[in-house]
Scaffold this active site. Structure first.
Site, PDB file in Angstrom:
ATOM      1  N   GLU A   1      -3.033  75.744  93.698  1.00  0.00           N
ATOM      2  CA  GLU A   1      -2.839  75.867  95.141  1.00  0.00           C
ATOM      3  C   GLU A   1      -3.191  77.292  95.562  1.00  0.00           C
ATOM      4  OE1 GLU A   1      -2.008  73.353  97.182  1.00  0.00           O
ATOM      5  OE2 GLU A   1      -1.945  71.992  95.474  1.00  0.00           O
TER       6      GLU A   1
ATOM      7  N   ARG B   1     -11.877  65.015  98.148  1.00  0.00           N
ATOM      8  CA  ARG B   1     -10.995  65.551  97.104  1.00  0.00           C
ATOM      9  C   ARG B   1     -11.710  65.301  95.794  1.00  0.00           C
ATOM     10  NH1 ARG B   1      -8.083  66.863  93.478  1.00  0.00           N
ATOM     11  NH2 ARG B   1      -5.837  67.094  93.445  1.00  0.00           N
TER      12      ARG B   1
ATOM     13  N   ARG C   1      -8.649  61.194 102.576  1.00  0.00           N
ATOM     14  CA  ARG C   1      -9.772  61.902 101.957  1.00  0.00           C
ATOM     15  C   ARG C   1     -10.469  60.990 100.951  1.00  0.00           C
ATOM     16  NH1 ARG C   1      -6.465  67.045  99.726  1.00  0.00           N
ATOM     17  NH2 ARG C   1      -5.440  65.276  98.755  1.00  0.00           N
TER      18      ARG C   1
END
Length: 152
Positions: free
Chosen positions: A42, A34, A76
């Site tokens: 998004e 990330r 992540r």
């Protein structure tokens, strides 16, 4: 893969969206990364696909260095991604494909904070990328519409 805080070096084998990539480390470990300091639209939002494509054009198939110090709740790696020495996270902000994620600005160095904030200001001022929209909705509000902008 690398110990906590050690830079990861690998080839980008996937781009999920404008702020999440998959890096193949040591030829076998797929690491979800990330991008630190930013939040991209998004997929379902305006500029979501464009943001992803810009990031993909910049890093897909290339070797990158990930400077990281932590993982998120999804496991992540959160990291600053460098391609040929260029800060890819900053690049996403500079071209209007992501917000500077100020909620986590305290995790950036002072110079990164300054660079990201001024890159966003410049992009807003020049109305590039998502800043060309009349009222861009930050992804953190899009993800949680129940916490929508009250009084903004």
């Amino acid at each position: 893969f690398a110990a906590l805080g050690a830079d990861l070096v690998g080839r980008v084998v996937g781009v999920a969206d404008g702020d999440t990539i998959t890096v193949l480390v040591d030829g076998h470990a797929n690491v979800k990364v990330r991008l630190a300091g930013i939040d991209a639209p998004e997929k379902a939002q305006p500029y979501g696909a464009v943001s992803k494509r810009h990031l993909s054009d910049k890093v897909f198939g290339r070797t990158v260095t990930v400077e990281w110090t932590k993982k998120d709740k999804y496991g992540r790696v959160i990291g600053r991604v460098l391609a040929d020495g260029d800060d890819v996270c900053l690049d996403q902000v500079r071209f209007g494909f992501a917000w500077h994620y100020k909620q986590y600005a305290n995790e950036q160095t002072a110079s990164q904070r300054t660079a990201y904030a001024s890159a966003e200001e410049q992009a807003r001022h020049e109305k590039v990328g998502l800043w060309s929209l009349s009222d861009p909705v930050p992804p953190w509000e899009f993800r949680h519409p129940d916490r929508a902008r009250v009084g903004m």
